[in-house]
Design a protein around this motif. Structure first.
Motif, PDB file in Angstrom:
ATOM      1  N   ARG A 145       0.823  -1.197   0.000  1.00 49.61           N
ATOM      2  CA  ARG A 145       0.000   0.000   0.000  1.00 49.61           C
ATOM      3  C   ARG A 145       0.862   1.254   0.000  1.00 49.61           C
ATOM      4  NH1 ARG A 145      -5.437   0.431   1.262  1.00 49.61           N
ATOM      5  NH2 ARG A 145      -6.514  -1.453   0.619  1.00 49.61           N
ATOM      6  N   ALA A 198      -6.410   3.026 -13.261  1.00 45.66           N
ATOM      7  CA  ALA A 198      -7.182   1.885 -12.761  1.00 45.66           C
ATOM      8  C   ALA A 198      -8.443   1.666 -13.589  1.00 45.66           C
ATOM      9  CB  ALA A 198      -7.539   2.098 -11.286  1.00 45.66           C
ATOM     10  N   VAL A 225      -6.651  -3.354  -3.627  1.00 47.86           N
ATOM     11  CA  VAL A 225      -5.303  -3.934  -3.573  1.00 47.86           C
ATOM     12  C   VAL A 225      -5.263  -4.955  -2.447  1.00 47.86           C
ATOM     13  CG1 VAL A 225      -2.857  -3.469  -3.143  1.00 47.86           C
ATOM     14  CG2 VAL A 225      -4.226  -1.822  -4.436  1.00 47.86           C
ATOM     15  N   LEU A 277      -3.946   8.018 -10.766  1.00 52.08           N
ATOM     16  CA  LEU A 277      -4.090   6.570 -10.604  1.00 52.08           C
ATOM     17  C   LEU A 277      -5.491   6.077 -10.896  1.00 52.08           C
ATOM     18  CD1 LEU A 277      -1.943   5.714  -7.472  1.00 52.08           C
ATOM     19  CD2 LEU A 277      -1.564   5.039  -9.856  1.00 52.08           C
ATOM     20  N   MET A 331       0.122   1.511  -3.154  1.00 52.49           N
ATOM     21  CA  MET A 331       0.018   0.756  -4.413  1.00 52.49           C
ATOM     22  C   MET A 331       1.126  -0.288  -4.416  1.00 52.49           C
ATOM     23  SD  MET A 331       1.681   3.351  -7.270  1.00 52.49           S
ATOM     24  CE  MET A 331       1.446   4.995  -6.611  1.00 52.49           C
ATOM     25  N   TYR A 332       0.961  -1.329  -5.240  1.00 55.11           N
ATOM     26  CA  TYR A 332       2.045  -2.301  -5.386  1.00 55.11           C
ATOM     27  C   TYR A 332       3.341  -1.561  -5.699  1.00 55.11           C
ATOM     28  CZ  TYR A 332      -1.569  -5.925  -5.791  1.00 55.11           C
ATOM     29  OH  TYR A 332      -2.627  -6.764  -5.559  1.00 55.11           O
TER      30      TYR A 332
END
Lengths: 326, 326
Positions: A74, A115, A297, A111, A76-77
């Motif tokens: 977290r 996404a 996620v 983002l 994000m990857y």
């Protein structure tokens, strides 16, 4: 030969003393609770010679998911942060990206739009940043990026945002004859350049997603060139497939944190004899993050239900871990 | 702890004595000649701490072709003999095969017609015999077949038609800290069931060609089902690709016997530092077979030229090996 023998004996004595020291507190960052007890109980059962659950050393295979299980995933990857930074670095050579999605959104750090583009948009970004160079060149890009990139909340390099209790667990398993593998949905060549240094896991024990490569002679020098074409997705039902392809035998212990790890834990724990499945439940918003059933996620929903049904161990990060990071 | 320490010391002493005994004659079936000297010289250079060519243990990776390098490949690849026997075993359930090529030819042992059908015919036979069952069931088929099948000329099980000098070479390398891998054009799951027992090479150190597999829950039990679809061909330019996929770092020594191994040896020997390439040249029609540039199975042509050009070691089976089989 006499001196060699003496050296060997001294080495052994030193190693024995070291292992006694380590054995004194093998899982120091774990609180005494059900999770820690379940781990220790399983390991003691499989290493006890003559015991009903004894497992020979070559079959002591343990597989670990990476994102959210061994290191942070977290906001994000980590690999997505690498992708976005690579898009920025490559943008001057691609003026057309300013007006072309998903590159425009990636450049603007938008983002949500990335996404919304779904898997296709992500794949476009991955191919534009992960293919077209040799395997050696890609490994250098990853290492160089990790040397400077920082996590936006913790302001530390990502390789320091690995979970200390899991590092201790890896060491504890290896000290007891286990071979430890990463089995991740992330890119196999994104993990290999640093997994040995950070986790003690060598490149040949990393399983992950991959793009195709092609062997070429360039001016007589052999190279492997990375191609913009998916080779294998090591996620969900792909994880047991990746395990069979790379390891060729069924693990006896599997560690994950999301629904992407469900099939890997099913495959591992369905074998005969002593088996161990564990799920890291992110419950600590203060020290890390708290997320499960509703998360985009690292969603943990079905696997949490299955854990209850099959008696897999669930780690409550907040309760079970004294410290999160090293 | 005192007793554990004592045991450790005794174990070390025993191991040291054993390694002294083994070191006395590590390559007993090799005649003293250029090939043996080149092997020993290379190994001594890479294990000498402080030497210019020293290589740390984790990087001591050695890759071996299988057919014609570790075991016999004449009069046909062993796996092809398995395919033909499987076609015969399955024929009662496939009455249509009696009139349908390439099955008709396979049932009649008409290898010429099978060969004339080319890659496509072979692929049809492989898919009909290698797919449609679980990975566990396939491993059992291979083991059961090897337990009874015999080589038509030597009248011995195929697992006894491995090259004694190469077994000693594998052991010698491992005794010196090498990790030994198979990198074969043959089926990865055809080799894994017996490679550990016969060569001391565990399943996770076998790289080979493969078909796709699919994870399924059958009545709640997870299985991996083998599908009639090529996944990867680990031959020629595919060998460096397979090496990178499974091992993730470049070997420092490569051993082969045919043009199918050329790129693997190129890739291995092109790296920096001490490198070793070796080709087994089948020159012994009396004790085994003699074949090279004109052979359809295991053709050795370009790779023999390249060996001369790059200083790779060429083993003359007749001259260099005291014994062929154990």
């Amino acid at each position: 030969m006499k001196r060699q023998l003496l050296i060997a004996i001294m080495l052994t004595a030193a190693l024995a003393l070291a292992s006694i020291a380590a054995a004194a507190e093998p899982l120091a960052s774990w609180n005494d609770g059900q999770a820690k007890r379940a781990i220790v109980d399983f390991v003691q059962r499989v290493i006890t010679t003559g015991g009903a659950d004894f497992v020979p050393v070559p079959e002591r295979i343990a597989v670990f998911d990476n994102d959210g299980t061994l290191w942070i995933e977290r906001p994000m990857y980590v690999q997505l942060a690498f992708v976005l930074d690579r898009v920025k670095a490559l943008a001057p050579a691609h003026p057309e990206w300013k007006d072309k999605q998903p590159f425009k959104a990636a450049l603007e750090g938008d983002l949500k739009t990335v996404a919304d583009g779904g898997e296709h948009a992500l794949l476009e970004l991955v191919m534009a940043t992960h293919a077209g160079m040799t395997t050696d060149a890609f490994a250098r890009l990853v290492k160089d990026w990790l040397a400077t990139a920082q996590h936006p909340r913790f302001n530390r390099p990502y390789t320091e945002l690995v979970y200390q209790p899991m590092l201790e667990l890896l060491a504890y398993l290896r000290a007891n004859g286990f071979k430890t593998y990463i089995v991740s949905g992330g890119g196999i060549e994104f993990m290999r350049p640093w997994a040995e240094k950070v986790y003690g896991i060598p490149p040949e024990q990393v399983v992950g997603s991959s793009i195709k490569t092609r062997f070429e002679l360039r001016d007589g020098t052999p190279v492997l060139v990375r191609l913009p074409e998916i080779n294998f997705i090591d996620d969900k039902a792909g994880k047991p497939v990746g395990i069979q392809m790379h390891i060729g035998r069924r693990p006896i212990a599997a560690f994950g944190n999301s629904d992407g790890d469900l099939q890997m834990i099913q495959w591992t724990t369905a074998g005969p004899g002593a088996r161990f499945g564990l799920i890291v439940h992110h419950t600590d918003a203060d020290r890390e993050y708290a997320y499960d059933r509703q998360s985009s996620v690292g969603r943990l929903d079905k696997a949490l239900d299955e854990a209850g049904r099959h008696g897999w161990t669930v780690v409550d990060m907040k309760q079970d871990w004294k410290r999160i990071f090293p």
